[in-house]
Design an enzyme around this catalytic site. Structure first.
Site, PDB file in Angstrom:
ATOM      1  N   LYS A   1       2.971  -0.074  16.192  1.00  0.00           N
ATOM      2  CA  LYS A   1       4.129  -0.044  15.304  1.00  0.00           C
ATOM      3  C   LYS A   1       4.224   1.284  14.540  1.00  0.00           C
ATOM      4  CE  LYS A   1       6.184  -2.621  11.474  1.00  0.00           C
ATOM      5  NZ  LYS A   1       6.017  -3.733  10.543  1.00  0.00           N
ATOM      6  N   GLN A   2       3.087   1.732  14.040  1.00  0.00           N
ATOM      7  CA  GLN A   2       3.100   2.885  13.136  1.00  0.00           C
ATOM      8  C   GLN A   2       1.763   3.605  13.208  1.00  0.00           C
ATOM      9  OE1 GLN A   2       3.289  -0.454  10.198  1.00  0.00           O
ATOM     10  NE2 GLN A   2       2.645   1.168   8.786  1.00  0.00           N
TER      11      GLN A   2
ATOM     12  N   GLU B   1       0.744  -3.149  12.524  1.00  0.00           N
ATOM     13  CA  GLU B   1       0.826  -4.614  12.346  1.00  0.00           C
ATOM     14  C   GLU B   1       1.118  -5.377  13.633  1.00  0.00           C
ATOM     15  OE1 GLU B   1       3.808  -4.648   9.277  1.00  0.00           O
ATOM     16  OE2 GLU B   1       2.298  -4.842   7.702  1.00  0.00           O
TER      17      GLU B   1
ATOM     18  N   TRP C   1       0.830  -1.218   0.000  1.00  0.00           N
ATOM     19  CA  TRP C   1       0.000   0.000   0.000  1.00  0.00           C
ATOM     20  C   TRP C   1       0.855   1.255   0.000  1.00  0.00           C
ATOM     21  CZ3 TRP C   1      -1.869   2.685   4.941  1.00  0.00           C
ATOM     22  CH2 TRP C   1      -0.974   2.480   5.996  1.00  0.00           C
ATOM     23  N   ASP C   2       2.141   1.104   0.304  1.00  0.00           N
ATOM     24  CA  ASP C   2       3.076   2.233   0.298  1.00  0.00           C
ATOM     25  C   ASP C   2       2.921   3.052  -0.988  1.00  0.00           C
ATOM     26  OD1 ASP C   2       3.894   0.078   1.940  1.00  0.00           O
ATOM     27  OD2 ASP C   2       5.989   0.694   1.919  1.00  0.00           O
TER      28      ASP C   2
HETATM   29  O1  IFM Z   1       3.598  -1.558   3.942  1.00  0.00           O
HETATM   30  C1  IFM Z   1       4.499  -1.565   4.994  1.00  0.00           C
HETATM   31  C2  IFM Z   1       3.739  -1.891   6.256  1.00  0.00           C
HETATM   32  O2  IFM Z   1       2.779  -0.906   6.544  1.00  0.00           O
HETATM   33  C3  IFM Z   1       4.678  -2.023   7.424  1.00  0.00           C
HETATM   34  N1  IFM Z   1       5.655  -3.038   7.144  1.00  0.00           N
HETATM   35  C4  IFM Z   1       6.456  -2.741   5.966  1.00  0.00           C
HETATM   36  C5  IFM Z   1       5.575  -2.582   4.740  1.00  0.00           C
HETATM   37  C6  IFM Z   1       6.419  -2.215   3.516  1.00  0.00           C
HETATM   38  O3  IFM Z   1       6.980  -0.949   3.643  1.00  0.00           O
END
Ligand code: IFM
Length: 663
Positions: free
Chosen positions: A555-556, A443, A302-303
């Protein structure tokens, strides 16, 4: 004027510099390694969209044979940065022209020798790459040059070629092979400005006698030929001219002015450079680690849609269209994935290799037991379909490209919404649809219910898709009727009813939206406290038994991402409350996180925080930052999403501000 330069050589930085000094053209990426390096030093010539799987290992992108291997020796002493004879060394990435250069001075016996070389991957012809090497000595000397096409290539999960053969014809060397899995022929052909002798296994040698002060020049023109393409040579000068003219054009389109802030200017230039070297030239997309290698299987996440597309939409709209076309092209695969799991609509690959979902059931290896850890990214990170739809919707909003929408765009958006509808459960007690057992952008918390990002994103997908359907039904009635035939009967009515009853988590008394059901009940602990519980630096934080799993540490950016994508749907007050709540719990274990907070901070008037996060994001590859390991799995490489996110923060946040939000 814009150059990244580094003096001296450190063996510890070989891998990092391979990423940092990467050159590329969307299709090919050549790592920033030195001519005398081989597979051991991770020399990589990565090909976008070409995948191969070796039995029992992950399928990943293929690295081509190396046409720029070259070792020059004097009196049996190789001119190698790692030798005692090296006096000085400088590596340079010329961002302005898309060139890599090195200059190394050696003292061999009494002779002072300067070896310099420059290389580029053509910005004009996707399969072309060129190198020019120069050599001078302050004493008369005879040098031996070993060069050709090196078949010894770096792979994470290779070797990817069988039937490898090499041949020489005049001064043209060729190494060819077939990919193991699909048998796709790949050839690297290279025209050298000097003929080789003693040719064996792709490499040969020649000697050159130099007078003191004289310069010897050695050019190589190479092509990576996938399938049955034919080789054609050209002069270095001609290729260089076309290449540098194209780079001048690219910078005219892409340049940002950071108003005298030299640090931000360079960090943004560097980020933009990385975005430019990834601009696709054909019907493939951009991998999460760009063209820096095979990390993350060279797959598309999705990046691309969420962090990269905005740049291409503004700067290179034709590339943006290609990125969208990639998802339209892979709609059949997304439909199949949905069907395989028992759903309708389109469930996009979490890690797309031309539509195939490369995401493994065991995406992490435990550092203690060395056993694969079960992760559920492939089955549960369903937000990918909303992200794809979001990208199409924003692309259309920006371009009014009706042809693309009629040529699969609208069908894709509606199919993504339909997937979520069929994935949802109707909660008879609460009288609402819920999205259960999912993973949001964070995640570390797997298999949660009603992740706010996921629910809202699909709600907006369906709403916007329906509005567009209405528009197209009026504007192109016959075409629209045809389009409906490729969608399930009653889809529009079903989606209308679904959106009315889909559960959208509301803010609590403090204005905070709970990331998923039960998140507030998790252990309230700081990121540092969780970090202190680690028993190994590379330990995986998430999954069933990770240190973060039972805590609020994420995580994010997750809920924050939702606001970034739909800022106008949520008040600044609400966004501020959530930013303040979630930021302290965010580990930034993904390179997608800092820039997300930078964008969020821009929208709520936190300019200084935004600026700091933007710089962190834009400088990630300059500093060799970002996690290198997820458990025992290598995840290093460049971080295009961080570059793209920094660009978004700079242009849509700090650059222009957001409607009425900046304090
Ligand atoms: O798409 C990301 C995900 O959100 C977090 N892990 C790494 C992936 C690739 O950058």
């Amino acid at each position: 004027m814009k150059s990244l330069k580094e003096n001296g050589f450190s063996a510890d930085k070989i891998v990092e510099n391979g990423n940092k000094f990467l050159i590329g053209n969307g299709y090919l990426g050549y790592r920033g390694t030195l001519d005398e390096f081989t597979a051991k030093e991770c020399v990589g010539l990565n090909i976008a969209g070409l995948y191969d799987g070796v039995k029992g290992k992950w399928r990943e992108t293929v690295n081509a044979f190396n046409p720029f291997f070259c070792v020059i020796s004097l009196n049996g002493v190789p001119l190698d940065v790692r030798g005692k004879e090296m006096l000085s060394h400088e590596a340079e990435l010329d961002l302005e022209r898309g060139l890599f250069r090195r200059e190394t001075k050696f003292l061999v016996g009494k002779a002072h020798v300067t070896l310099s070389s420059e290389r580029f991957v053509s910005a004009v012809e996707e399969d072309l790459l060129c190198s020019r090497t120069r050599l001078t000595s302050d004493m008369d000397a005879t040098f031996f040059v070993k060069a050709g096409v090196d078949p010894d290539i770096w792979d994470l999960n290779g070797p990817h070629f069988t039937d490898v053969e090499s041949r020489i014809s005049g001064s043209c060397v060729e190494v060819k092979g077939r990919t193991q899995e699909l048998g796709i022929p790949v050839r690297v052909a290279c025209a050298l400005s000097h003929s080789l002798q003693n040719f064996h296994g792709g490499l040969g040698e020649f000697s050159v006698r130099l007078k003191a002060g004289e310069t010897f020049t050695f050019d190589r023109i190479a092509r990576v030929l996938v399938g049955e393409k034919v080789f054609s040579a050209c002069s270095y000068e001609r290729a260089y001219k076309a290449h540098t003219e194209e780079w001048a054009r690219l910078w005219l389109l892409a340049r940002l002015d950071a108003r005298g802030d030299a640090r931000a200017q360079f960090a943004l230039d560097y980020s933009i450079y990385h975005l430019l070297i990834l601009a696709p030239k054909g019907r493939y997309s951009i991998a999460a680690r760009g063209l820096s290698g095979q990390t993350y299987k060279g797959a598309v996440f999705w990046d691309t849609e969420i962090f990269l597309l905005p740049f291409y939409m503004e700067v290179l709209p034709a590339c943006a269209r290609r990125l969208i076309e990639y998802r339209i092209d892979t709609l059949p695969a997304a439909r199949k994935k949905a069907q395989d799991y028992g759903f309708g609509g389109a469930f996009y690959a979490w890690e797309s290799q031309n539509g195939y979902d490369a995401c493994s059931d065991f995406n992490v290896t435990d550092v203690f037991t060395h056993r694969p850890v079960r992760t559920y990214f492939k089955e549960k990170q369903i937000h990918i379909s909303a992200d794809v739809a979001y990208a199409i919707l924003r692309y259309y909003e920006r371009t009014n490209d009706d042809a693309l929408m009629l040529g699969g765009g609208l069908e894709t958006v509606l199919s993504c919404a339909e997937f979520a509808r069929t994935y949802s459960y109707y909660n008879h007690i609460k009288g609402r649809y819920e999205l259960l057992d999912v993973i949001g952008p964070d995640e570390y918390h797997e298999r949660v219910n009603n992740n706010a990002y996921t629910n809202y994103m699909f709600f907006f997908t369906a709403k916007e898709g329906l509005a567009l359907a209405e528009k197209f039904a009026k504007k192109y009635p016959a075409r629209f009727e045809e389009l409906l035939l490729s969608l399930p009967e009653g889809i529009l009515q079903n989606l209308r009813e679904w959106t009315e009853k889909l559960y959208l988590p509301k803010p609590d008394a403090e204005g905070v939206i709970e990331q998923f059901d039960g998140y507030f009940r998790l252990e309230d602990v700081s990121v540092e406290k969780v970090r202190s519980r680690l028993c190994h630096p590379n330990e995986y934080w998430g999954g069933s038994g990770g240190v973060a799993t039972a805590t609020r540490v994420i995580k994010q950016a997750d809920v924050i991402m939702l606001f970034n994508l739909y800022p106008d749907k949520f008040s600044a007050k609400l966004r501020r409350a959530n930013y303040d709540f979630y930021l302290p719990y965010t580990e930034h274990g993904s390179s997608l996180s800092r820039c997300s907070y930078a964008i969020a901070a821009c929208g709520i008037g936190r300019r200084e925080e935004a600026y700091a996060a933007l710089l962190e994001s834009a400088e990630i590859d300059l500093k060799g930052g970002g996690k290198q390991w997820a458990g025992e799995v290598y995840i290093g490489g460049t971080h295009p999403a961080a570059s793209g996110g920094a660009w978004i923060a700079a242009t849509h946040g700090l650059g222009y501000g957001r409607k009425g939000d900046l304090a």
